[in-house]
Structure formats: structure tokens, C-alpha cells
Design an enzyme around this catalytic site. Structure first.
Site, PDB file in Angstrom:
ATOM      1  N   GLU A  99       0.944  -1.312  -0.372  1.00 20.04           N
ATOM      2  CA  GLU A  99       0.303  -0.047  -0.117  1.00 20.04           C
ATOM      3  C   GLU A  99       1.390   0.952  -0.159  1.00 20.04           C
ATOM      4  OE1 GLU A  99      -3.794  -0.066  -0.505  1.00 20.04           O
ATOM      5  OE2 GLU A  99      -3.375  -2.196   0.222  1.00 20.04           O
ATOM      6  N   CYS A 105      -2.504   8.922   2.571  1.00 20.74           N
ATOM      7  CA  CYS A 105      -1.655   8.417   1.514  1.00 20.74           C
ATOM      8  C   CYS A 105      -3.500   9.073   0.963  1.00 20.74           C
ATOM      9  CB  CYS A 105      -1.809   6.940   1.511  1.00 20.74           C
ATOM     10  SG  CYS A 105      -3.620   6.552   2.435  1.00 20.74           S
TER      11      CYS A 105
HETATM   12  P1  NDP Z   1       8.110   4.991   4.300  1.00 13.43           P
HETATM   13  O1  NDP Z   1       8.496   3.801   3.093  1.00 13.43           O
HETATM   14  O2  NDP Z   1       9.833   5.593   4.380  1.00 13.43           O
HETATM   15  O3  NDP Z   1       8.358   3.738   5.941  1.00 13.43           O
HETATM   16  C1  NDP Z   1       7.474   2.748   5.681  1.00 13.43           C
HETATM   17  C2  NDP Z   1       7.942   1.509   6.691  1.00 13.43           C
HETATM   18  O4  NDP Z   1       9.107   1.012   5.950  1.00 13.43           O
HETATM   19  C3  NDP Z   1       8.594   2.355   8.189  1.00 13.43           C
HETATM   20  O5  NDP Z   1       8.053   1.081   9.024  1.00 13.43           O
HETATM   21  C4  NDP Z   1      10.213   2.113   7.239  1.00 13.43           C
HETATM   22  O6  NDP Z   1      10.896   2.276   8.429  1.00 13.43           O
HETATM   23  C5  NDP Z   1      10.234   1.258   7.023  1.00 13.43           C
HETATM   24  N1  NDP Z   1      11.776   0.658   6.521  1.00 13.43           N
HETATM   25  C6  NDP Z   1      12.603   1.529   5.543  1.00 13.43           C
HETATM   26  N2  NDP Z   1      13.162   0.751   5.125  1.00 13.43           N
HETATM   27  C7  NDP Z   1      13.166  -0.036   5.012  1.00 13.43           C
HETATM   28  C8  NDP Z   1      13.218  -1.555   4.148  1.00 13.43           C
HETATM   29  N3  NDP Z   1      14.648  -1.082   2.880  1.00 13.43           N
HETATM   30  N4  NDP Z   1      12.622  -2.937   4.551  1.00 13.43           N
HETATM   31  C9  NDP Z   1      11.707  -2.901   5.144  1.00 13.43           C
HETATM   32  N5  NDP Z   1      10.926  -1.777   5.456  1.00 13.43           N
HETATM   33  C10 NDP Z   1      12.036  -0.535   5.325  1.00 13.43           C
HETATM   34  O7  NDP Z   1       6.824   5.242   4.425  1.00 13.43           O
HETATM   35  P2  NDP Z   1       7.221   6.913   5.872  1.00 13.43           P
HETATM   36  O8  NDP Z   1       6.880   6.048   6.749  1.00 13.43           O
HETATM   37  O9  NDP Z   1       7.474   7.422   4.831  1.00 13.43           O
HETATM   38  O10 NDP Z   1       5.159   6.541   4.619  1.00 13.43           O
HETATM   39  C11 NDP Z   1       4.942   7.896   4.323  1.00 13.43           C
HETATM   40  C12 NDP Z   1       4.289   7.081   3.165  1.00 13.43           C
HETATM   41  O11 NDP Z   1       3.407   5.453   3.825  1.00 13.43           O
HETATM   42  C13 NDP Z   1       3.463   7.807   2.270  1.00 13.43           C
HETATM   43  O12 NDP Z   1       4.083   8.340   0.382  1.00 13.43           O
HETATM   44  C14 NDP Z   1       2.165   7.206   1.813  1.00 13.43           C
HETATM   45  O13 NDP Z   1       1.467   7.904   0.641  1.00 13.43           O
HETATM   46  C15 NDP Z   1       2.488   5.784   1.936  1.00 13.43           C
HETATM   47  N6  NDP Z   1       1.227   5.526   3.151  1.00 13.43           N
HETATM   48  C16 NDP Z   1       0.560   4.926   1.824  1.00 13.43           C
HETATM   49  C17 NDP Z   1      -1.259   4.145   2.478  1.00 13.43           C
HETATM   50  C18 NDP Z   1      -2.186   3.200   1.262  1.00 13.43           C
HETATM   51  O14 NDP Z   1      -2.821   2.917   2.123  1.00 13.43           O
HETATM   52  N7  NDP Z   1      -1.165   3.463   0.204  1.00 13.43           N
HETATM   53  C19 NDP Z   1      -1.330   4.644   4.026  1.00 13.43           C
HETATM   54  C20 NDP Z   1      -0.515   5.267   4.226  1.00 13.43           C
HETATM   55  C21 NDP Z   1       0.883   5.517   3.980  1.00 13.43           C
HETATM   56  P3  NDP Z   1      11.793   3.538   9.838  1.00 13.43           P
HETATM   57  O15 NDP Z   1      10.013   4.491   9.482  1.00 13.43           O
HETATM   58  O16 NDP Z   1      12.045   3.305  10.597  1.00 13.43           O
HETATM   59  O17 NDP Z   1      12.448   3.633   8.425  1.00 13.43           O
END
Ligand code: NDP
Length: 521
Positions: free
Chosen positions: A255, A289
């Protein structure tokens, strides 16, 4: 498929290998005040491996609870959430800086509904299906499609909705009979920890749900141990997750980001459209999102619509939500780098000729706040119209007609949600069908997310797979097709050895009779 024991053994071997254990702590900051709320452990790959081993040991007992036993725990958790709603809301607000209204409506309301929904509908969505077939070779046989839990699910979540989008996906995964390890964003781990505590109080067996607090590396390590990964976050990280899952050949549900368009046709109820534009672009400070990220308005109503939206956005109160309900409409910017993206998009638009009708600046601290901003004279050379801003900004563009609006709405790599406003609902629906998005609302916005019967997922680079609906729980299971021959179990089937001219001709004739009666012209 490897047995549970083999899995556990493998996990323990990996756990004992000398992978780094970081032993550090992560400080969780309140974005509305800049103060540290609390620290949590920064888990490393070794910790994750140990958690996975424990989760696999705990899973068979949880699966053996059956649908009724698991539903009972979820329904107790629903009540626990309502009894503890103030504490949960305070935790969400403390780590995100969002308003209490945003925490209550889009997080506590969502999770309260989701506990009940999955407890009730999980058994129905995962019940054995008796399949009918027209295939002659299976006449008289019993055909069953059944779902069984995959085992261990990894959920990785973003920071914008710690309850809805991090913890929320654990609910159907648990209801299906899996163990779950949730890796919340390092920015917002506290809500997940509190929910896990609540579920334990409600009778969830130890280690069935564990929270892996940590950074991106912990998320990457988690993918190496689970049977399926449910990821919510940016498209950039989603690609990495998909690659890692592909290497392990495990399913991934993604997502990802969005750039949701809103189309306002000249016959729209402008007051309703303007209220929706103002609310669904600024709600959660635009960090949703499926926020309205850009608007296309037909030329005859453009000026009136812009005036209405600007007036409504100008009236919004921004600041620390500490006063509780009714004190501010727009809260903090949760993630520090997001503020730089918001500023960059506004600056880029202004440099290329856009006008700021209201807002347009970061507010003085303490805390991270950005003024609710309306931009006009925008076009698709500007980042604010083509890249995810994820902040309290609303660029509005004038279009000649609905066709131009649809063309521009689809001029995006994203395809998460969309909305169309018109008094002619049939026309609105026809336009919604032309938009390349996973969801579309007519005379509404975002409401589809609350309908847990409907799948919610992205088109294009906004994701693969979906949450909610039957698919939203079946994805946490493997399918097994079972054919039972009971009646008519002859010693030998007609088509078996030795081949005989007469029976082979009979079968060839039968196929012609069955499938050869159509026309080629
Ligand atoms: P990120 O992609 O930066 O992070 C998401 C999660 O992935 C965090 O827990 C992060 O950890 C973790 N992560 C980072 N690097 C890795 C890796 N290499 N492998 C596995 N996990 C990893 O997103 P954001 O937290 O900035 O969230 C915002 C985004 O989420 C926006 O683009 C938004 O549109 C999207 N979103 C989509 C939704 C949907 O339903 N489609 C709903 C809500 C949000 P850490 O934070 O500790 O770095």
C-alpha cells in the site's frame, strides 16, 4: 512446505549467528512540542530472528483457538480500545502531533470498527468453499477450496496513522490464525506497543503479536523471516520490499503513495465540493495517503470554487493539539524531512509562476507546523501537481472541460484514490470510471476507506494488492484445493492404460461434442 519445527530450527540457527545486535535506543519525539516522549529499543537483525522463532512456536496454539476463540479475543480488544480510547488517543497524538479529532475519527474509529468487522466476517471470508464444476472428469467428486493461515506475517507500517495503518493490518492477519510481527515506523512506535499490551490483556497468547521497534534495517530483517509481508509506506521503500520478498518468493501486499486528484465539474454543488476540498486536503495536516492532493475545476465555476476554498482554509486554526477536542483543526508535521518536501513543493510552484492565496510558510516553533496553503495558477511542470506532497497544501488548476480534467488526473505515476463532484451522479460515475485509481468517490472523498467490505488498494505505482474485503484476509492465507473422490470410485478411470483405439476415439468425440458446437465467424 517446511514443518513448523523446521522453521523454528532454522530461525534459531539464524538467531544464534553473529548478526549485529545494535542495543541502541530510539528517541520518540512529540512533533508538536519537540520534546522526547520516550525511548524504545532499536532492534537489530538478531532480535528479529529471535522474535520470529518465538512467533512460530506460538502460532499453532493460536490457530487451534479456531474462529470463535480468535473472534472472542478481538471482540474483547474492541471493548478494551473503547475503554482506553483516551489513553490510546493521547499516545497517538504524542507521537504524531495530530489533532485529537484526527486521532479519534480516523484511527480509534477505524480500529474499533475493524476489530468487530474481522471478528464477524473473517469466518465467512475464510470458510471452506464448495466448488461446482462443469468439467466432466470430476462429475460426482467433492471439490473444496479452503484457506489456511500462512504462519508468520510481517507488517511494516508508516508514521502517518500508527493505529490504522500499522496496527490495523495486524487484525485480519491475526483473525486468520497467524502470528504477527509488526515493525512500526521508528517515528511512531508507541501506539503499536500500547495496542500489543491491550491485546495481551484481552487474552492474546504470548508472542502471537510482537512489536519490532527499530529503523528501516529492522524492516528489511523482518522480511527475511516471515511467510508474507504487508507493507504500507512510500513507493520508494515499497520497491525495495517487493524486491526482497521476490528473492524469498514470499507474497507481498504493498500500500504505497498517492497523488489523489479531485475533479469539480461545472454542475457540482460548489459548497459541498469546497468543504470536501478544504477538509480532505488538510485533515491529518495532509499526511494521508488518500488526501486530496490536487484539484481540477471546470472553467465556469473555477473562480467561485477557489474563493470558497480559500476562505475555508484561511479560517483553519493550526498548532499544538494539547488543548484537546475543538482547539485546532490542523496539527503538526510528523516526520521532519516531510517539512522540507512541503516547503520545496511550494517554493518550486511559486518560482514557476504559482500564486499562494493563503498560507505558504512554516510556522515558528516549538514544534513543526506548516500553514494550510492554497495554490493557484499551477500546472504539471510543478512538483506540487506531480509528486506526493503529503502536507497541508492544496493546488487548484483551471481546466477547459471534463476531458482535460480526466487526462490530467491520469497524468501521474500514482493511482490510489480520486474524487469527482457533479450534481449529475451518473455523469460523475462515468468520469470516476475513467480515472486510473484503485478507488474513486463521487460527491465524496476518502469514504471508501471506511467501508471494510470494499477492497482498498492502489493502481499503478500506488501499490500491489489491497486491504479490506474478502481479499484483505485471504491474502494472509494459502489456498488449498481439495478434490475428494468418494462415490463412483471405480478401480480404474476410462482414460487410463492401456490406451485403446475405441475409448480414445470416444473421448475425442466427447470433447468435440462438448466444445465443438460454437461458430468461428
Ligand atoms: P517509508 O516508506 O519511508 O517507511 C515505511 C516503513 O518502512 C517504515 O516503518 C520504515 O521504517 C520501513 N522501512 C524503511 N526502509 C525499509 C526497508 N529497506 N525494508 C523494509 N522496511 C523499511 O514511508 P513513510 O513512513 O514515510 O510513510 C509515508 C508514505 O506512506 C507515504 O508515501 C504515504 O502515501 C504512504 N502511505 C500509504 C498508505 C496506503 O494505504 N496506500 C497509507 C498510509 C501511508 P523507518 O520509519 O523506521 O525508517
Amino acid at each position: 512446505m517446511a514443518s513448523v519445527e523446521q522453521h523454528v530450527e532454522q530461525e534459531i540457527l539464524q538467531a544464534e549467528s553473529p548478526i549485529s545486535r545494535r542495543g541502541d535506543e530510539i528517541a520518540v519525539e512529540n512533533p508538536a512540542t519537540g520534546e522526547t516522549v520516550r525511548t524504545v529499543p532499536d532492534l537489530g537483525a538478531q532480535d528479529i530472528a529471535e522474535m520470529a522463532a518465538r512467533a512460530r512456536r506460538a502460532q499453532p496454539e493460536w490457530e487451534a483457538y479456531g474462529f470463535d476463540g480468535r473472534a472472542r479475543v478481538l471482540l474483547r480488544a474492541q471493548k478494551w480500545l473503547m475503554d482506553n480510547s483516551q489513553r490510546v488517543a493521547e499516545t497517538i497524538v504524542s507521537e504524531t502531533g495530530k489533532t485529537f479529532e484526527d486521532a479519534n475519527l480516523a484511527e480509534i474509529g477505524y480500529a474499533g470498527n475493524a476489530f468487530g468487522f474481522w471478528a464477524k466476517h473473517g469466518p465467512e471470508y475464510l470458510a471452506d468453499e464448495s466448488i461446482k464444476s462443469s468439467q466432466v472428469l470430476v462429475k460426482g467428486k467433492k471439490l473444496i477450496l479452503r484457506y489456511r493461515p500462512l504462519g508468520l506475517i510481517g507488517v511494516i507500517g508508516p508514521w502517518n496513522y500508527p493505529l490504522t495503518n500499522s496496527f490495523g493490518d495486524c487484525i485480519p492477519a491475526l483473525m486468520a490464525g497467524n502470528s504477527v510481527i509488526l515493525k512500526p515506523s521508528e517515528i511512531t512506535p508507541l501506539t503499536s506497543l500500547l495496542m500489543a499490551e491491550g491485546l495481551r490483556e484481552c487474552g492474546l497468547p504470548e508472542d502471537v503479536l510482537q512489536i519490532a521497534t527499530g529503523r528501516g534495517e529492522a524492516g528489511a530483517a523482518l522480511i527475511e523471516h516471515v511467510d508474507m509481508i504487508m507493507f504500507t509506506g512510500s513507493t520508494r521503500t515499497g520497491r525495495k520490499v517487493a524486491e526482497a520478498a521476490a528473492r524469498r518468493l514470499i507474497p507481498a501486499s504493498l500500500e504505497l503513495g498517492g497523488k489523489d486528484p479531485m475533479i469539480v465539474l461545472s454542475d457540482a454543488d460548489l459548497e459541498r465540493a469546497a468543504n470536501f476540498a478544504a477538509y480532505f486536503s488538510m485533515q491529518n495536516a495532509g499526511q494521508t495517503c488518500i488526501s486530496i492532493e490536487r484539484v481540477y475545476v471546470e472553467e465556469p465555476v473555477y473562480d467561485e470554487f477557489v474563493a470558497k476554498v480559500s476562505e475555508k482554509v484561511r479560517a483553519l486554526r493550526v498548532g499544538s493539539p494539547k488543548g484537546g477536542f475543538g482547539t485546532v483543526e490542523v496539527g503538526a508535521i510528523t516526520f521532519p524531512p516531510q517539512l522540507d518536501i512541503i516547503k520545496d513543493h511550494v517554493q518550486d510552484a511559486v518560482q514557476k509562476g504559482a500564486r499562494v492565496l493563503t498560507g505558504g510558510r512554516q510556522m515558528p516553533g516549538p514544534g513543526r507546523f506548516y500553514e494550510p496553503t492554497v495554490l493557484v495558477d499551477v500546472n504539471h511542470t510543478m512538483k506540487c501537481m506531480t509528486e506526493e506532497t503529503f502536507g497541508p497544501t492544496l493546488p487548484i488548476m483551471k481546466v477547459a472541460d471534463a476531458d482535460e480534467a480526466v487526462r490530467l488526473a491520469n497524468d501521474s505515476p500514482y493511482g490510489l484514490g480520486a474524487s469527482v463532484f457533479s450534481r449529475d451522479a451518473a455523469r460523475g460515475e462515468a468520469i470516476a470510471r475513467r480515472i486510473e485509481s484503485g478507488a474513486a468517490n463521487v460527491n465524496d472523498a476518502m469514504i471508501n476507506y471506511t467501508v471494510l467490505e470494499l477492497p482498498m488498494g492502489g493502481a499503478k505505482t500506488s501499490g500491489i494488492g489491497s486491504r479490506h474485503g474478502a481479499g484483505g484476509i485471504r491474502k494472509y492465507c494459502s489456498q488449498q484445493a481439495i478434490v475428494v473422490t468418494a462415490k463412483l470410485a471405480m478401480k480404474k478411470e476410462l482414460f487410463m492404460y492401456p490406451y485403446k483405439t475405441r475409448t480414445s476415439r470416444l473421448l475425442a468425440g466427447l470433447f468435440k461434442l462438448l466444445y465443438g458446437r460454437g461458430k468461428r465467424a
